[in-house]
Design an enzyme around this catalytic site. Structure first.
Site: not given
Ligand code: ATP
Length: 124
Positions: A12, A65, A83, A81, A91
């Site tokens: 796993y 990571e 939030h 959603e 972040d």
């Molecule tokens: N449910 C949520 N509510 C509020 N903000 C969000 C949510 N999901 C993501 N974010 C914001 O959007 C950004 C990008 O989200 P995402 O899920 O695409 O991850 P990522 O930063 O692209 O990470 P990776 O490239 O490692 O997948 C997050 O860092 C956050 O700031």
């Protein structure tokens, strides 16, 4: 809750690493960088101490990571959603990876500086 053998748990964990490698662009970059660094370390016949520093830096970045990928999955499951707390969680986890990556770059510079200077005959 499913129970399983030690071997199954190991499987796993490998599935988790494969999932992150398949789905996360940053994980692919970290893995490629790790391969290049290990190849360079082999080529330069680095000391054990330098190897340990490199392996610690690589492990730290890749492990964080993986945790970041896990946290993203949990956040997306719990909060599809938008939030503010979901944003804070993602972040902050991304910040941990960034910190480790900066450490890895600095450690790489310190580890490779002297061997590369020696190779180039710039030892002084
Ligand atoms: N449910 C949520 N509510 C509020 N903000 C969000 C949510 N999901 C993501 N974010 C914001 O959007 C950004 C990008 O989200 P995402 O899920 O695409 O991850 P990522 O930063 O692209 O990470 P990776 O490239 O490692 O997948 C997050 O860092 C956050 O700031």
């Amino acid at each position: 809750m499913r129970s399983g053998s030690l071997l199954a748990s190991f499987g796993y964990a490998l599935q988790g690493i494969k999932y992150a490698l398949r789905t996360q662009r940053n994980m692919k970059i970290h893995a490629a960088a790790a391969v290049v660094v290990v190849a360079a370390a082999l080529w330069l016949h680095l000391s054990w101490l330098r190897w340990i520093v490199l392996l610690l830096a690589i492990t730290l970045v890749i492990a964080l990571e993986l945790l970041n990928t896990a946290l993203e999955a949990v956040v997306d499951l719990a909060s599809p959603e938008l939030h503010p707390l979901a944003k804070a969680a993602k972040d902050t986890a991304a910040g941990a990876v960034l910190l480790a990556a900066v450490f890895a770059v600095l450690a790489g510079i310190i580890v490779f500086y002297r061997p590369v200077m020696d190779l180039l005959g710039w030892s002084g």
